[in-house]
Design an enzyme around this catalytic site. Sequence first.
Site, PDB file in Angstrom:
ATOM      1  N   LEU A 140      81.904 -10.019  22.205  1.00 32.51           N
ATOM      2  CA  LEU A 140      81.112 -10.611  21.068  1.00 32.51           C
ATOM      3  C   LEU A 140      81.742  -9.958  19.793  1.00 32.51           C
ATOM      4  CD1 LEU A 140      77.740  -9.505  23.074  1.00 32.51           C
ATOM      5  CD2 LEU A 140      78.501 -11.886  22.178  1.00 32.51           C
ATOM      6  N   ASP A 144      86.967   4.958  15.827  1.00 31.69           N
ATOM      7  CA  ASP A 144      86.455   5.271  16.838  1.00 31.69           C
ATOM      8  C   ASP A 144      85.073   5.786  16.865  1.00 31.69           C
ATOM      9  OD1 ASP A 144      85.472   6.358  19.534  1.00 31.69           O
ATOM     10  OD2 ASP A 144      87.452   7.437  19.863  1.00 31.69           O
ATOM     11  N   ASN A 164      78.307  -2.849  16.845  1.00 32.67           N
ATOM     12  CA  ASN A 164      78.459  -3.794  18.176  1.00 32.67           C
ATOM     13  C   ASN A 164      79.006  -2.993  19.230  1.00 32.67           C
ATOM     14  OD1 ASN A 164      79.111  -6.297  19.886  1.00 32.67           O
ATOM     15  ND2 ASN A 164      81.107  -5.545  19.333  1.00 32.67           N
ATOM     16  N   TYR A 195      72.402   2.303  30.763  1.00 29.72           N
ATOM     17  CA  TYR A 195      72.464   1.542  29.832  1.00 29.72           C
ATOM     18  C   TYR A 195      71.313   1.196  29.078  1.00 29.72           C
ATOM     19  CZ  TYR A 195      74.183  -3.015  27.500  1.00 29.72           C
ATOM     20  OH  TYR A 195      74.345  -3.782  26.623  1.00 29.72           O
ATOM     21  N   LYS A 209      69.982   1.554  25.379  1.00 32.72           N
ATOM     22  CA  LYS A 209      69.447   0.316  24.241  1.00 32.72           C
ATOM     23  C   LYS A 209      68.335   0.678  23.897  1.00 32.72           C
ATOM     24  CE  LYS A 209      73.574  -1.615  24.146  1.00 32.72           C
ATOM     25  NZ  LYS A 209      74.064  -1.803  22.821  1.00 32.72           N
ATOM     26  N   THR A 254      81.435 -10.961  29.272  1.00 31.41           N
ATOM     27  CA  THR A 254      82.486 -10.319  28.516  1.00 31.41           C
ATOM     28  C   THR A 254      82.999  -9.054  29.616  1.00 31.41           C
ATOM     29  OG1 THR A 254      80.569  -8.450  27.754  1.00 31.41           O
ATOM     30  CG2 THR A 254      81.080 -10.386  26.427  1.00 31.41           C
TER      31      THR A 254
END
Length: 235
Positions: free
Chosen positions: A13, A53, A79, A160, A164, A193
Amino acid sequence: MSTVLITGANKGLGHEAARQLIAAGHTVYVTARDTGRGRAAADRLGARFVQLDVTDDASVTAAAKTIETEGGLDVLVNNAGIEPRRPDGGFIPAPEVTADLFREVFETNVFGQVRMLHAFLPLLRDSPAPVVVNVSSGASLMRDLIDPANPAHFYPDVVYPSSKAAVNMLTVQYSKAYPGVRINAVDPGFTATDLNFHAGTQTVEEGAEILVRMAQIGPDGPTGGLFDAKGTIPW
């Protein structure tokens, strides 16, 4: 035209968002942990490259100094992100999730965004139209995960979506702390992805569209919101 920095932009992305923003006439810095891959991506795109990084304070600080020296920044796209998976692409079941795994994912997905905001907001505040785009996920929405009628209910990962959800909170609170900066989160949708072993149902061109759109909002644009391709997602 704006100067844009995108983290984790050597593929996926971030790479596609960089391509679209360059095509729109913007100057784009692509960043990557690996210098060789990052420079190769920048060369393909016609972008600038800076090694970065997001899990390393010194790396982030050095990148900010480089960009300040080269003229400053208007738009930051946070991102870079990781999703914990088994080598075969399977999810890690809740009984196997450890605090160390949480720490590893949060180091990139959450603490990495905090590092970037801390280092780059001073540069962004010097821009006439500063913008931050934090890449979140539809998996962050607890109302969808708890609803058996919603397809997201069957997403099993613990770590995950937690990371988020934290990104969403960062977005809201930083937007209040920096009212002169347009700070929003975006949900690219289920995009194919490396992150999901290319299981996504969207192309990167489709997924990157909302990153690109929100990176180009003006000083009168929204702030403190979550957006996908269809528009505003209620918190």
